[in-house]
Design a protein around this motif. Structure first.
Motif, PDB file in Angstrom:
ATOM      1  N   SER A 351      39.810  39.619   3.270  1.00 14.60           N
ATOM      2  CA  SER A 351      40.653  40.271   2.649  1.00 14.60           C
ATOM      3  C   SER A 351      39.874  41.538   1.689  1.00 14.60           C
ATOM      4  N   ALA A 352      38.667  41.749   2.204  1.00  9.70           N
ATOM      5  CA  ALA A 352      37.837  42.770   1.166  1.00  9.70           C
ATOM      6  C   ALA A 352      38.090  44.041   1.593  1.00  9.70           C
ATOM      7  N   TYR A 353      39.086  44.741   1.236  1.00 12.33           N
ATOM      8  CA  TYR A 353      39.429  45.820   1.666  1.00 12.33           C
ATOM      9  C   TYR A 353      38.609  47.130   1.109  1.00 12.33           C
ATOM     10  N   GLY A 354      38.444  46.964  -0.423  1.00 11.18           N
ATOM     11  CA  GLY A 354      37.565  47.828  -1.031  1.00 11.18           C
ATOM     12  C   GLY A 354      36.043  47.527  -0.823  1.00 11.18           C
ATOM     13  N   GLY A 355      35.697  46.525  -0.181  1.00 11.92           N
ATOM     14  CA  GLY A 355      34.187  46.322   0.118  1.00 11.92           C
ATOM     15  C   GLY A 355      33.802  47.442   1.091  1.00 11.92           C
ATOM     16  N   LEU A 356      34.734  47.891   1.892  1.00 11.98           N
ATOM     17  CA  LEU A 356      34.150  48.871   3.186  1.00 11.98           C
ATOM     18  C   LEU A 356      33.465  49.810   2.527  1.00 11.98           C
ATOM     19  N   ILE A 357      33.935  50.319   1.306  1.00 13.16           N
ATOM     20  CA  ILE A 357      33.383  51.678   1.005  1.00 13.16           C
ATOM     21  C   ILE A 357      32.415  51.081  -0.178  1.00 13.16           C
ATOM     22  N   LEU A 358      32.322  50.210  -0.914  1.00 11.65           N
ATOM     23  CA  LEU A 358      31.370  50.035  -1.989  1.00 11.65           C
ATOM     24  C   LEU A 358      30.231  49.240  -1.354  1.00 11.65           C
ATOM     25  N   GLY A 359      30.496  48.598  -0.198  1.00 16.56           N
ATOM     26  CA  GLY A 359      29.540  47.350   0.329  1.00 16.56           C
ATOM     27  C   GLY A 359      28.551  48.308   1.228  1.00 16.56           C
ATOM     28  N   SER A 360      28.851  49.515   1.544  1.00 14.12           N
ATOM     29  CA  SER A 360      28.219  50.175   2.746  1.00 14.12           C
ATOM     30  C   SER A 360      27.512  51.306   2.250  1.00 14.12           C
ATOM     31  N   PRO A 361      26.235  51.422   1.977  1.00 14.80           N
ATOM     32  CA  PRO A 361      25.554  52.541   1.711  1.00 14.80           C
ATOM     33  C   PRO A 361      25.867  53.896   2.390  1.00 14.80           C
TER      34      PRO A 361
END
Length: 613
Positions: A351-361
């Motif tokens: 469910s880590a939707y926001g993580g795609l942007i914040l977790g990928s340089p």
């Protein structure tokens, strides 16, 4: 068809068939009797046809009779077609909708059907499924309690409200970073980061970081203490549940270091390459598969990856899984350090939707370019962030401005990259190569269907399939929600003129069915309004075949019978304290009860099971 009884003109014939069928109560029979031409002649055509049809042999006039029943293999009815249930993401709407449908499916004989092979889920659907699998309290409340759905969902919502009341505020570093951005007039970046940081409020007295999987674990634990920390391993036999497929995705280019010897060092903004030098921008599919009822003792939970050479060429890190080895599992991969992940890790990653942007340089770079475009920003952003200890120390290459680079370092330093769980151990607080961030499966297949079909094809060989799809795709434009054509999630699985691209990065196509979506849309039937905001439930039953999709390991040609429910409702995906204060939480119990009552009374599920068996 007349009954075959002891009053038949040829008793020996009846006894002969009884011997073949293994029914001694119907009469004895002997080898001599079974091969007697006179016996066959003594029976009427109608009696002989009855006996032959009893064994599924059809027209007796075209049948060659066996001469020795001991060598005769009696035709058997084909086994029932395997079933899987795939339920989409959609936050709390998907979780509570899943609760209602699970009770319907249990009552209809689907959830506990002997041919029920798997339940697959994504995002909010995984919040539902993880509790169904690992929380006795949740499973009993949903499936077997005498309470109505309104009471069951209300009870869950009340515990979630209690959890939110424990949130003390945003972490200190997040507040400092947003203040620096605001002073520099980067309002778009402030708004976007503030929205992404809402779940990073802390329950700790010192307001230190709460990661995304910690937030989800706390959400699960508030209702069923200890569930979040359980290993997401093979299901206990008493659950009587099938295999569980949790949809995940690799975040593209999500590591902070490139391989040693490359010469480029640790950077932000120039990590758009894997060890082979090829950019890999599309999120890649992954499922965590948990064996369910009746599994052999030696069977273990494992990561499922499409059995395709092309898939391994696309992996951002060839060290994450041995290239070309589709049987890699949790023992041989570094994901979660080779250990069985916890329930909160799997439910959080799914469910880590926001993580795609914040977790990928790589994607962070794209986000910063889009949200920080002012030509004359107030000076001092890098200094402000550095003064507050928000500098991770990574260089950014030539693609980013000084302010964008400082913000990227600030995102890493605040811990906001933890919006995407790291698939391994953190090094100096960072998810470094070859570990990869794992994010919401919505970026590969929100209905968790494509990869599930591929795995079932691999396990069941040439079997046809029956699939139940429950689509909780939201609709934020109510006038357009009522049409059967609405739902992007479902449309992507069928042949349709839709793109897999978005503004910042490409997406793999999850299409697995050859039917045109426009044809499917014509089959949908409106069931009922389910709540006070007039949310509408739709259903359709269709048959189609699979198409080739190497990215998800799917082969063409498998016949599939589909029962599809879709709920394009204007009911929020997320739920915050302000929503409780406004009474929005009351929509979810009302919605769940309405869905349950509507589908239960319709008999749609029972009819489909009977017609497709």
């Amino acid at each position: 068809m007349p009954a075959v009884t002891r009053t038949s003109k040829c008793l020996v014939l009846a006894a002969c068939f009884a011997a073949v069928l293994g029914d001694p109560a119907a009469g004895g029979g002997s080898d001599a009797a079974c091969t007697s031409d006179s016996c066959r002649a003594a029976a009427t055509d109608e009696e002989e046809a009855a006996l032959l049809q009893l064994g599924g042999l059809g027209d007796h006039r075209r049948h060659t009779w066996p001469t020795d029943h001991r060598r005769f293999t009696w035709p058997t009815k084909p086994p029932p077609t395997p079933i899987a249930w795939c339920t989409s993401g959609g936050g709390f709407r998907a979780m509570t909708g899943g609760m209602a449908m699970a009770r319907v499916f249990m009552n209809a004989g689907l959830l506990n059907n002997t041919k029920m092979y798997a339940i697959a889920s994504n995002s909010g659907g995984s919040w539902f499924l993880s509790q169904l699998a690992y929380s006795d309290k949740f499973r009993n409340a949903v499936l077997t309690s005498g309470s109505n759905m309104t009471a069951v969902v209300t009870d869950w919502m009340n515990t979630y409200k209690t959890y939110l009341e424990k949130q003390l505020g945003p972490t200190v570093k997040v507040v400092q970073m947003l203040n620096c951005l605001q002073r520099s007039k980067y309002d778009n970046a402030v708004a976007a980061l503030a929205a992404g940081a809402q779940h990073f409020y802390s329950t700790k007295s010192d307001l230190t970081l709460q990661t995304w999987d910690e937030f989800v674990g706390g959400l699960l634990d508030e209702y069923s203490p200890g569930v979040g920390g359980k290993p997401a391993d093979v299901l206990a036999k008493w659950t009587n549940l099938p295999d569980m497929h949790f949809q995940l995705a690799f975040s593209p280019l999500s590591f902070l270091e490139v391989p040693a010897g490359d010469g480029s060092g640790s950077v932000l903004g120039t990590l758009g390459k894997n060890p082979s030098g090829q950019a890999v921008k599309a999120p890649q599919p992954l499922q965590w598969v948990v064996p369910g009822k009746g599994c052999p003792k030696e069977k273990k939970a494992f990561y499922d990856m499409p059995n395709s050479h092309d898939y391994f060429k696309n992996l951002p890190s060839t060290q994450a899984f041995p290239a070309g080895n589709p049987e890699t599992n949790s023992e041989s991969s570094p994901l979660f350090a080779g250990q069985i992940p916890s329930v909160s890790m799997i439910a959080g990653a799914s469910s880590a939707y926001g993580g795609l942007i914040l977790g990928s340089p790589y994607l962070m770079e794209s986000f910063l370019k889009a949200s920080m475009q002012m030509e004359a920003a107030v000076e001092g952003l890098p200094a402000c962030l550095k003064e507050n200890g928000l500098d991770a120390g990574f260089s950014c290459g030539k693609e980013l401005t000084a302010d964008q680079c400082a913000t990227a370092n600030g995102i890493v330093a605040t811990g906001l990259a933890e919006a995407a769980p790291c698939g391994g151990s953190l090094v100096d607080g960072n998810c470094k190569y070859p570990n990869l961030r794992i994010v919401d499966g919505v970026f590969v297949d929100n209905l968790a269907t494509a990869q599930t079909v591929g795995l079932l094809q691999k396990e069941l060989k040439n079997s046809a399939l029956r699939l139940v799809l429950t689509d909780w795709d939201g609709c934020t434009t109510p006038p357009n929600c009522d049409g059967p054509e609405y739902t992007q999630t479902l449309r992507l699985l069928f042949a349709a003129n839709v793109t897999s691209e978005n503004d910042m990065f490409p997406l793999l196509s999850p299409q697995v069915f050859e039917m045109q979506y426009d044809q499917l849309a014509l089959q949908f039937k409106q069931m009922a309004y389910t709540d006070s905001v007039n949310s509408t439930l739709w259903y359709a039953t269709v048959t189609t075949r699979t198409v080739d999709n190497k990215a998800f390991g799917v082969k063409a040609g498998t016949p599939v019978s589909l029962l599809i429910f879709k709920f394009p409702a204007d009911i929020p995906t997320d739920l915050y304290m302000v929503d409780f204060e406004q009474g929005i939480d009351k929509l979810y119990p009302e919605m769940a009860q309405g869905i349950y009552d509507t589908v239960e009374k319709s008999g749609v599920v029972e009819d489909w099971l009977r017609e497709t068996n």
